[in-house]
Design an enzyme around this catalytic site. Structure first.
Site, PDB file in Angstrom:
ATOM      1  N   LYS A  10      28.123  -6.496 -30.088  1.00  0.00           N
ATOM      2  CA  LYS A  10      29.497  -6.949 -29.819  1.00  0.00           C
ATOM      3  C   LYS A  10      30.465  -6.608 -30.954  1.00  0.00           C
ATOM      4  CE  LYS A  10      28.027 -10.686 -26.730  1.00  0.00           C
ATOM      5  NZ  LYS A  10      28.124 -12.123 -26.397  1.00  0.00           N
ATOM      6  N   PHE A  59      35.858 -21.207 -21.586  1.00  0.00           N
ATOM      7  CA  PHE A  59      35.708 -20.309 -22.731  1.00  0.00           C
ATOM      8  C   PHE A  59      36.036 -18.853 -22.387  1.00  0.00           C
ATOM      9  CE2 PHE A  59      31.352 -20.483 -20.929  1.00  0.00           C
ATOM     10  CZ  PHE A  59      31.062 -19.125 -20.806  1.00  0.00           C
ATOM     11  N   ARG A  87      15.605 -10.521 -24.296  1.00  0.00           N
ATOM     12  CA  ARG A  87      16.249 -11.847 -24.303  1.00  0.00           C
ATOM     13  C   ARG A  87      15.564 -12.764 -25.325  1.00  0.00           C
ATOM     14  NH1 ARG A  87      21.123 -13.166 -21.568  1.00  0.00           N
ATOM     15  NH2 ARG A  87      20.281 -15.222 -21.103  1.00  0.00           N
ATOM     16  N   THR A  93      21.956 -18.888 -26.364  1.00  0.00           N
ATOM     17  CA  THR A  93      23.412 -18.835 -26.523  1.00  0.00           C
ATOM     18  C   THR A  93      23.861 -19.908 -27.526  1.00  0.00           C
ATOM     19  OG1 THR A  93      23.365 -18.420 -24.138  1.00  0.00           O
ATOM     20  CG2 THR A  93      25.539 -18.609 -25.160  1.00  0.00           C
ATOM     21  N   ARG A 102      20.509 -13.393 -32.965  1.00  0.00           N
ATOM     22  CA  ARG A 102      21.744 -14.191 -33.025  1.00  0.00           C
ATOM     23  C   ARG A 102      21.755 -15.163 -34.208  1.00  0.00           C
ATOM     24  NH1 ARG A 102      22.752 -15.325 -26.545  1.00  0.00           N
ATOM     25  NH2 ARG A 102      23.984 -13.435 -26.189  1.00  0.00           N
ATOM     26  N   ASN A 118      28.488 -13.802 -31.002  1.00  0.00           N
ATOM     27  CA  ASN A 118      27.054 -14.004 -31.217  1.00  0.00           C
ATOM     28  C   ASN A 118      26.248 -12.688 -31.231  1.00  0.00           C
ATOM     29  OD1 ASN A 118      27.322 -13.440 -28.540  1.00  0.00           O
ATOM     30  ND2 ASN A 118      26.318 -15.279 -27.783  1.00  0.00           N
ATOM     31  N   HIS A 121      24.753  -8.812 -26.645  1.00  0.00           N
ATOM     32  CA  HIS A 121      24.551  -9.172 -25.242  1.00  0.00           C
ATOM     33  C   HIS A 121      23.276  -8.491 -24.768  1.00  0.00           C
ATOM     34  CE1 HIS A 121      25.189  -9.519 -20.913  1.00  0.00           C
ATOM     35  NE2 HIS A 121      24.734  -8.277 -20.874  1.00  0.00           N
TER      36      HIS A 121
HETATM   37  P1  ADP Z   1      24.259 -15.163 -22.860  1.00  0.00           P
HETATM   38  O1  ADP Z   1      25.049 -14.077 -23.552  1.00  0.00           O
HETATM   39  O2  ADP Z   1      23.288 -15.819 -23.796  1.00  0.00           O
HETATM   40  O3  ADP Z   1      23.645 -14.718 -21.568  1.00  0.00           O
HETATM   41  P2  ADP Z   1      26.214 -16.610 -21.265  1.00  0.00           P
HETATM   42  O4  ADP Z   1      25.952 -15.633 -20.180  1.00  0.00           O
HETATM   43  O5  ADP Z   1      26.119 -18.071 -20.942  1.00  0.00           O
HETATM   44  O6  ADP Z   1      25.287 -16.344 -22.531  1.00  0.00           O
HETATM   45  O7  ADP Z   1      27.675 -16.369 -21.845  1.00  0.00           O
HETATM   46  C1  ADP Z   1      28.162 -15.075 -22.069  1.00  0.00           C
HETATM   47  C2  ADP Z   1      28.833 -15.026 -23.426  1.00  0.00           C
HETATM   48  O8  ADP Z   1      29.970 -15.895 -23.417  1.00  0.00           O
HETATM   49  C3  ADP Z   1      27.986 -15.553 -24.589  1.00  0.00           C
HETATM   50  O9  ADP Z   1      27.096 -14.573 -25.109  1.00  0.00           O
HETATM   51  C4  ADP Z   1      29.045 -15.934 -25.589  1.00  0.00           C
HETATM   52  O10 ADP Z   1      29.598 -14.793 -26.237  1.00  0.00           O
HETATM   53  C5  ADP Z   1      30.120 -16.532 -24.684  1.00  0.00           C
HETATM   54  N1  ADP Z   1      29.946 -17.993 -24.461  1.00  0.00           N
HETATM   55  C6  ADP Z   1      29.070 -18.583 -23.623  1.00  0.00           C
HETATM   56  N2  ADP Z   1      29.160 -19.926 -23.629  1.00  0.00           N
HETATM   57  C7  ADP Z   1      30.162 -20.211 -24.490  1.00  0.00           C
HETATM   58  C8  ADP Z   1      30.771 -21.422 -24.936  1.00  0.00           C
HETATM   59  N3  ADP Z   1      30.370 -22.620 -24.483  1.00  0.00           N
HETATM   60  N4  ADP Z   1      31.766 -21.343 -25.847  1.00  0.00           N
HETATM   61  C9  ADP Z   1      32.182 -20.153 -26.297  1.00  0.00           C
HETATM   62  N5  ADP Z   1      31.681 -18.947 -25.912  1.00  0.00           N
HETATM   63  C10 ADP Z   1      30.673 -18.973 -25.033  1.00  0.00           C
HETATM   64 MG    MG Z   2      24.538 -14.245 -19.706  1.00  0.00          MG
END
Ligand code: ADP
Ligand code: MG
Length: 146
Positions: A10, A59, A87, A93, A102, A118, A121
């Site tokens: 990212k 968010f 993963r 997350t 992360r 973070n 992805h």
């Molecule tokens: P992941 O990337 O672990 O699959 P998600 O699909 O839930 O997580 O969310 C996509 C992305 O959105 C996350 O990687 C993060 O960058 C952002 N994100 C998710 N949840 C939050 C939150 N509660 N507050 C801020 N940013 C968030």
């Molecule tokens: Mg996701």
């Protein structure tokens, strides 16, 4: 099963070559192949497609602003159980586990661990991977025209 996953370093991390190299080493250590790697810039439109399941969440505006803010580095990764394997090393997350990308990579470049910014992805299913790879290919083509 041999799968493809989409891994995207990212903004704010993709401009650090040592972070990209470390993530590549993690992928290779899992016995997976990186079959394509390119720098791309997400537009708001393609960010909405990539993160379609999150559009409308509280968010989301912050996430879109972040993901379109600077260059990202996308990779197509292939191998046995690629999606789950990646993963696991990426981490959760919220409160990513010790030893995960992360949790550990922000420290490499003197940054804090953050729920939005973070590091990386990684696709969560074959369906997501197919969609995300199609968006990545589209971005490569559109970015090339600039
Ligand atoms: P992941 O990337 O672990 O699959 P998600 O699909 O839930 O997580 O969310 C996509 C992305 O959105 C996350 O990687 C993060 O960058 C952002 N994100 C998710 N949840 C939050 C939150 N509660 N507050 C801020 N940013 C968030
Ligand atoms: Mg996701």
């Amino acid at each position: 099963m041999i799968e493809k996953s989409y891994v995207m370093v990212k903004p704010g991390f993709a401009n650090h070559i040592e972070v990209i190299n470390e993530i590549k080493k993690c992928i290779w250590a899992l016995g997976l192949k990186i079959i394509k790697g390119e720098y791309v810039s997400y537009s708001p439109d393609l960010a909405k497609k990539h993160y379609a399941e999150h559009v409308g969440k509280d968010f989301y505006p912050k996430l879109e602003k972040y993901i379109t803010s600077d260059v990202a580095y996308g990779m197509i990764v292939e191998g046995e159980n690629a999606i789950a394997k990646i993963r696991r090393v990426v981490g959760s997350t919220k409160n990513p586990e010790k030893g995960t990308i992360r949790r550990e990579m922000p420290k490499m470049i003197g940054r804090e661990i953050d729920t939005t910014e973070n590091v990386v992805h990684a696709s969560d299913s074959q369906e997501s991977a197919e969609k995300e790879i199609a968006i990545f290919e589209k971005l490569i083509n559109s970015n090339e025209k600039i």
